[in-house]
Design a protein around this motif. Sequence first.
Motif, PDB file in Angstrom:
ATOM      1  N   GLY A 155     100.389  55.104  10.072  1.00  0.00           N
ATOM      2  CA  GLY A 155      99.795  53.846  10.493  1.00  0.00           C
ATOM      3  C   GLY A 155      98.540  53.451   9.756  1.00  0.00           C
ATOM      4  N   SER A 156      97.603  52.875  10.503  1.00  0.00           N
ATOM      5  CA  SER A 156      96.449  52.225   9.888  1.00  0.00           C
ATOM      6  C   SER A 156      95.330  53.173   9.485  1.00  0.00           C
ATOM      7  N   ALA A 157      95.403  54.422   9.906  1.00  0.00           N
ATOM      8  CA  ALA A 157      94.330  55.379   9.605  1.00  0.00           C
ATOM      9  C   ALA A 157      94.923  56.713   9.184  1.00  0.00           C
ATOM     10  N   PRO A 158      94.204  57.466   8.374  1.00  0.00           N
ATOM     11  CA  PRO A 158      94.705  58.768   7.936  1.00  0.00           C
ATOM     12  C   PRO A 158      94.742  59.769   9.087  1.00  0.00           C
ATOM     13  N   THR A 159      95.723  60.647   9.033  1.00  0.00           N
ATOM     14  CA  THR A 159      95.885  61.715  10.020  1.00  0.00           C
ATOM     15  C   THR A 159      95.953  63.058   9.292  1.00  0.00           C
ATOM     16  N   VAL A 160      96.239  64.098  10.064  1.00  0.00           N
ATOM     17  CA  VAL A 160      96.398  65.429   9.479  1.00  0.00           C
ATOM     18  C   VAL A 160      97.451  65.411   8.374  1.00  0.00           C
ATOM     19  N   ALA A 161      98.528  64.659   8.577  1.00  0.00           N
ATOM     20  CA  ALA A 161      99.597  64.621   7.576  1.00  0.00           C
ATOM     21  C   ALA A 161      99.095  64.126   6.229  1.00  0.00           C
ATOM     22  N   ASP A 162      98.244  63.120   6.229  1.00  0.00           N
ATOM     23  CA  ASP A 162      97.720  62.603   4.964  1.00  0.00           C
ATOM     24  C   ASP A 162      96.828  63.633   4.277  1.00  0.00           C
ATOM     25  N   ALA A 163      96.066  64.374   5.066  1.00  0.00           N
ATOM     26  CA  ALA A 163      95.257  65.452   4.486  1.00  0.00           C
ATOM     27  C   ALA A 163      96.153  66.538   3.906  1.00  0.00           C
ATOM     28  N   MET A 164      97.242  66.840   4.576  1.00  0.00           N
ATOM     29  CA  MET A 164      98.153  67.883   4.107  1.00  0.00           C
ATOM     30  C   MET A 164      98.865  67.478   2.822  1.00  0.00           C
ATOM     31  N   TYR A 165      99.180  66.194   2.676  1.00  0.00           N
ATOM     32  CA  TYR A 165      99.924  65.741   1.498  1.00  0.00           C
ATOM     33  C   TYR A 165      99.028  65.181   0.394  1.00  0.00           C
ATOM     34  N   ALA A 166      97.733  65.073   0.640  1.00  0.00           N
ATOM     35  CA  ALA A 166      96.824  64.571  -0.391  1.00  0.00           C
ATOM     36  C   ALA A 166      96.888  65.384  -1.686  1.00  0.00           C
ATOM     37  N   PRO A 167      96.916  66.739  -1.621  1.00  0.00           N
ATOM     38  CA  PRO A 167      97.029  67.495  -2.868  1.00  0.00           C
ATOM     39  C   PRO A 167      98.337  67.233  -3.617  1.00  0.00           C
ATOM     40  N   ILE A 168      99.394  66.856  -2.888  1.00  0.00           N
ATOM     41  CA  ILE A 168     100.645  66.516  -3.559  1.00  0.00           C
ATOM     42  C   ILE A 168     100.474  65.237  -4.364  1.00  0.00           C
ATOM     43  N   CYS A 169      99.698  64.295  -3.838  1.00  0.00           N
ATOM     44  CA  CYS A 169      99.415  63.072  -4.602  1.00  0.00           C
ATOM     45  C   CYS A 169      98.721  63.409  -5.907  1.00  0.00           C
ATOM     46  N   THR A 170      97.783  64.359  -5.869  1.00  0.00           N
ATOM     47  CA  THR A 170      97.094  64.732  -7.109  1.00  0.00           C
ATOM     48  C   THR A 170      98.058  65.421  -8.073  1.00  0.00           C
ATOM     49  N   ARG A 171      98.963  66.228  -7.551  1.00  0.00           N
ATOM     50  CA  ARG A 171      99.938  66.896  -8.404  1.00  0.00           C
ATOM     51  C   ARG A 171     100.875  65.880  -9.064  1.00  0.00           C
ATOM     52  N   PHE A 172     101.330  64.911  -8.280  1.00  0.00           N
ATOM     53  CA  PHE A 172     102.232  63.905  -8.832  1.00  0.00           C
ATOM     54  C   PHE A 172     101.541  63.111  -9.941  1.00  0.00           C
ATOM     55  N   ARG A 173     100.241  62.878  -9.792  1.00  0.00           N
ATOM     56  CA  ARG A 173      99.501  62.203 -10.853  1.00  0.00           C
ATOM     57  C   ARG A 173      99.340  63.115 -12.066  1.00  0.00           C
ATOM     58  N   THR A 174      98.972  64.361 -11.827  1.00  0.00           N
ATOM     59  CA  THR A 174      98.751  65.299 -12.931  1.00  0.00           C
ATOM     60  C   THR A 174     100.000  65.475 -13.780  1.00  0.00           C
ATOM     61  N   TYR A 175     101.164  65.550 -13.116  1.00  0.00           N
ATOM     62  CA  TYR A 175     102.398  65.871 -13.827  1.00  0.00           C
ATOM     63  C   TYR A 175     103.323  64.658 -13.996  1.00  0.00           C
ATOM     64  N   ALA A 176     102.765  63.458 -13.828  1.00  0.00           N
ATOM     65  CA  ALA A 176     103.475  62.208 -14.108  1.00  0.00           C
ATOM     66  C   ALA A 176     104.825  62.127 -13.400  1.00  0.00           C
ATOM     67  N   VAL A 177     104.831  62.475 -12.101  1.00  0.00           N
ATOM     68  CA  VAL A 177     106.060  62.388 -11.316  1.00  0.00           C
ATOM     69  C   VAL A 177     106.343  60.919 -11.004  1.00  0.00           C
ATOM     70  N   ASP A 178     107.546  60.485 -11.286  1.00  0.00           N
ATOM     71  CA  ASP A 178     107.932  59.096 -11.091  1.00  0.00           C
ATOM     72  C   ASP A 178     108.144  58.805  -9.603  1.00  0.00           C
ATOM     73  N   LEU A 179     107.541  57.710  -9.129  1.00  0.00           N
ATOM     74  CA  LEU A 179     107.655  57.307  -7.729  1.00  0.00           C
ATOM     75  C   LEU A 179     108.074  55.847  -7.643  1.00  0.00           C
ATOM     76  N   GLU A 180     108.885  55.541  -6.653  1.00  0.00           N
ATOM     77  CA  GLU A 180     109.236  54.148  -6.426  1.00  0.00           C
ATOM     78  C   GLU A 180     107.998  53.407  -5.940  1.00  0.00           C
ATOM     79  N   PRO A 181     107.988  52.057  -6.050  1.00  0.00           N
ATOM     80  CA  PRO A 181     106.761  51.288  -5.812  1.00  0.00           C
ATOM     81  C   PRO A 181     106.022  51.593  -4.514  1.00  0.00           C
ATOM     82  N   ARG A 182     106.731  51.679  -3.386  1.00  0.00           N
ATOM     83  CA  ARG A 182     106.011  51.894  -2.130  1.00  0.00           C
ATOM     84  C   ARG A 182     105.366  53.268  -2.083  1.00  0.00           C
ATOM     85  N   LEU A 183     106.041  54.261  -2.606  1.00  0.00           N
ATOM     86  CA  LEU A 183     105.477  55.609  -2.619  1.00  0.00           C
ATOM     87  C   LEU A 183     104.338  55.706  -3.628  1.00  0.00           C
TER      88      LEU A 183
END
Length: 217
Positions: A155-183
């Motif tokens: 929803g409108s605010a970050p939760t535990v899930a966003d904290a848990m998956y935040a490092p995955i966002c950095t990994r996807f950026r580091t390793y140029a993982v392709d994501l569809e627009p919404r993701l």
Amino acid sequence: MSQATLTLSSKNYSSWSLRGWLLCRMAGLDFTEVLVEMDDEARQELLLLSPSVLVPRLTHKTVTVWDTLAIAEYLHEISPKAGLWPKDLAARARCRSVSGEMHSGFHNLRSALPMNLKARHEKFKIFSGARPDVERVKAIWTECLADSGGPWLFGSAPTVADAMYAPICTRFRTYAVDLEPRLAAYAEMVLSWPLLAEWTEGAIAEPDEIVELEVEF
């Protein structure tokens, strides 16, 4: 003077330290950071997952708690209004489920795409064993965003899930993982999160002598 300390390891490489730190900041906890010295002995203990190296580790008043999800639950108990978990019962159950899934799974992804905030790859071949993990993360994000309406996973605010998956966002950026627009938009929002930007500044300032571990911790 702060009544809490949070023991961390490398800001550049330790995704679990990042998760614990984000949760403490999201809960509004006033704490002092304590960084573990990354000498050879500590490095070996981390590689062996020795219980003598408990990071992240939160010490608050007379309480000591380690393990990221345990820290999340403790913070929720002392700061229930922080909104670490969704208010809705069904959403809260799913948030705990996807957070637990990250906590206990995705071993191939962690091994193949170790966190390294200083690195950028224009192209990176992900070995076949890690691809199902990547696709599972995409599925989780897709389902959560579709059900909640975003922009955060629940929803409108970050939760535990966003904290848990935040490092995955950095990994996807580091390793140029392709994501569809919404993701891609979700990942970019997390990467632009002021809290993550603050952590990244600390990672960039970290001495280069710290050796990248082959095992994610």
